[in-house]
Design an enzyme around this catalytic site. Sequence first.
Site, PDB file in Angstrom:
ATOM      1  N   ASN A  10     -15.389  17.698  61.537  1.00  0.00           N
ATOM      2  CA  ASN A  10     -15.334  16.253  61.794  1.00  0.00           C
ATOM      3  C   ASN A  10     -16.013  15.555  60.619  1.00  0.00           C
ATOM      4  O   ASN A  10     -17.230  15.528  60.526  1.00  0.00           O
ATOM      5  CB  ASN A  10     -16.059  15.933  63.108  1.00  0.00           C
ATOM      6  CG  ASN A  10     -16.129  14.431  63.367  1.00  0.00           C
ATOM      7  OD1 ASN A  10     -15.467  13.650  62.679  1.00  0.00           O
ATOM      8  ND2 ASN A  10     -16.920  14.036  64.346  1.00  0.00           N
ATOM      9  N   LYS A  12     -16.098  12.468  59.980  1.00  0.00           N
ATOM     10  CA  LYS A  12     -16.573  11.110  60.301  1.00  0.00           C
ATOM     11  C   LYS A  12     -16.081  10.144  59.221  1.00  0.00           C
ATOM     12  O   LYS A  12     -14.983  10.332  58.711  1.00  0.00           O
ATOM     13  CB  LYS A  12     -18.098  11.123  60.465  1.00  0.00           C
ATOM     14  CG  LYS A  12     -18.533  12.250  61.432  1.00  0.00           C
ATOM     15  CD  LYS A  12     -19.962  12.205  61.836  1.00  0.00           C
ATOM     16  CE  LYS A  12     -20.251  13.354  62.799  1.00  0.00           C
ATOM     17  NZ  LYS A  12     -21.592  13.340  63.332  1.00  0.00           N
ATOM     18  N   HIS A  98     -16.259  10.954  71.003  1.00  0.00           N
ATOM     19  CA  HIS A  98     -17.445  11.386  70.260  1.00  0.00           C
ATOM     20  C   HIS A  98     -18.626  10.485  70.627  1.00  0.00           C
ATOM     21  O   HIS A  98     -18.436   9.294  70.882  1.00  0.00           O
ATOM     22  CB  HIS A  98     -17.155  11.325  68.759  1.00  0.00           C
ATOM     23  CG  HIS A  98     -18.213  12.004  67.948  1.00  0.00           C
ATOM     24  ND1 HIS A  98     -19.399  11.388  67.643  1.00  0.00           N
ATOM     25  CD2 HIS A  98     -18.285  13.251  67.433  1.00  0.00           C
ATOM     26  CE1 HIS A  98     -20.148  12.238  66.951  1.00  0.00           C
ATOM     27  NE2 HIS A  98     -19.501  13.372  66.814  1.00  0.00           N
ATOM     28  N   GLU A 100     -20.707   9.059  68.878  1.00  0.00           N
ATOM     29  CA  GLU A 100     -20.801   7.853  68.038  1.00  0.00           C
ATOM     30  C   GLU A 100     -19.837   6.776  68.543  1.00  0.00           C
ATOM     31  O   GLU A 100     -20.123   5.586  68.478  1.00  0.00           O
ATOM     32  CB  GLU A 100     -20.528   8.220  66.569  1.00  0.00           C
ATOM     33  CG  GLU A 100     -21.686   9.014  65.981  1.00  0.00           C
ATOM     34  CD  GLU A 100     -21.304  10.057  64.951  1.00  0.00           C
ATOM     35  OE1 GLU A 100     -20.201   9.984  64.389  1.00  0.00           O
ATOM     36  OE2 GLU A 100     -22.132  10.966  64.718  1.00  0.00           O
ATOM     37  N   GLU A 170     -21.679  18.408  72.584  1.00  0.00           N
ATOM     38  CA  GLU A 170     -22.527  18.030  71.451  1.00  0.00           C
ATOM     39  C   GLU A 170     -23.741  17.272  71.973  1.00  0.00           C
ATOM     40  O   GLU A 170     -23.641  16.066  72.260  1.00  0.00           O
ATOM     41  CB  GLU A 170     -21.756  17.122  70.487  1.00  0.00           C
ATOM     42  CG  GLU A 170     -20.507  17.736  69.914  1.00  0.00           C
ATOM     43  CD  GLU A 170     -20.080  17.043  68.623  1.00  0.00           C
ATOM     44  OE1 GLU A 170     -20.021  17.725  67.599  1.00  0.00           O
ATOM     45  OE2 GLU A 170     -19.842  15.828  68.631  1.00  0.00           O
ATOM     46  N   GLY A 176     -26.530  15.507  63.536  1.00  0.00           N
ATOM     47  CA  GLY A 176     -27.005  14.954  62.273  1.00  0.00           C
ATOM     48  C   GLY A 176     -28.514  14.957  62.123  1.00  0.00           C
ATOM     49  O   GLY A 176     -29.055  14.322  61.219  1.00  0.00           O
ATOM     50  N   SER A 216     -25.537  19.903  64.329  1.00  0.00           N
ATOM     51  CA  SER A 216     -26.280  20.619  63.277  1.00  0.00           C
ATOM     52  C   SER A 216     -25.902  22.091  63.165  1.00  0.00           C
ATOM     53  O   SER A 216     -26.750  22.939  62.888  1.00  0.00           O
ATOM     54  CB  SER A 216     -27.790  20.466  63.488  1.00  0.00           C
ATOM     55  OG  SER A 216     -28.167  19.104  63.363  1.00  0.00           O
TER      56      SER A 216
HETATM   57  P1  13P Z   1     -23.532  17.402  62.481  1.00  0.00           P
HETATM   58  O1  13P Z   1     -22.905  18.786  62.327  1.00  0.00           O
HETATM   59  O2  13P Z   1     -23.655  16.662  61.206  1.00  0.00           O
HETATM   60  O3  13P Z   1     -24.792  17.476  63.274  1.00  0.00           O
HETATM   61  O4  13P Z   1     -22.493  16.546  63.361  1.00  0.00           O
HETATM   62  C1  13P Z   1     -22.012  17.075  64.536  1.00  0.00           C
HETATM   63  C2  13P Z   1     -20.924  16.222  65.037  1.00  0.00           C
HETATM   64  O5  13P Z   1     -21.154  15.098  65.461  1.00  0.00           O
HETATM   65  C3  13P Z   1     -19.568  16.736  64.960  1.00  0.00           C
HETATM   66  O6  13P Z   1     -18.699  15.961  65.709  1.00  0.00           O
END
Ligand code: 13P
Length: 255
Positions: A10, A12, A98, A100, A170, A176, A216
């Site tokens: 992903n 983003k 997601h 976010e 997640e 992140g 992560s």
């Molecule tokens: P990270 O791997 O950067 O923590 O992000 C995870 C994520 O949100 C994947 O959709």
Amino acid sequence: MIRKPIFAANWKMNKGPSETEDFAKSLLSKVQNRTFPCDIVIAPPFVSLTKAAEILGNVSSITLAAQNCSQFDSGAYTGEISAMMLKEFFIHYVIIGHSERRSIFGETDEVINAKIRKAREVNLKPIFCIGETLEEREGGRLEKVLRTQVSEGLKGLSERDLLDTVIAYEPVWAIGTGVTATAEQAQDTHAFVRSLVAEQFGADSAAKIRIQYGGSVKPGNAAELMACPDIDGALIGGASLEPQSFLDIIEKGAP
Ligand code: 13P
């Protein structure tokens, strides 16, 4: 093996078409003529899907995903992209719900359910994201939060639609942040999510649905996480932006 692991990148809001071209060419040189015991999915921003498809479209182990789709079919929805439009891009998956999108763009369980249904109407496979915040986990609300997300998000799906959906667990506090759930925390939560699917759709479907872990994930922790019996791959953010790091995760995590 009953469930084929799925590793999804992903990106983003990273990599426009030219950076996508660099990534895709580099990845292509590393994976050409190889076969993998897992599905590999890349989710670039909308505007980079064509470039990714141009370069990686013929690699059989790799498919593309979008990061979002509209819950509507067409019409006066400025800035939105429908599931039907995505279907034209040779993509197979779409990430929906997601954290976010939930926290920054206000997506509710109801909207997420509508998006999942729209995706299934055109035969796109949803990667349906769920997960709790740290406050919810520490406040003892983990199970309640996940129960609501799963039951509302998957409401009304047929068994066929369910099995063409991937759940991505997640934990929001691991996204992140560099903090990963321990393998034990992740396994326990995945087993719980699977039990929720069993309550709603029966044990047989629950045994078949794929549940990815995200938050992560890196080359250094992929093997331990992916060895857990209820974890069927990973949804990777930061560590998927570099082809070798993404590939290292797949190589360490795939069976
Ligand atoms: P990270 O791997 O950067 O923590 O992000 C995870 C994520 O949100 C994947 O959709």
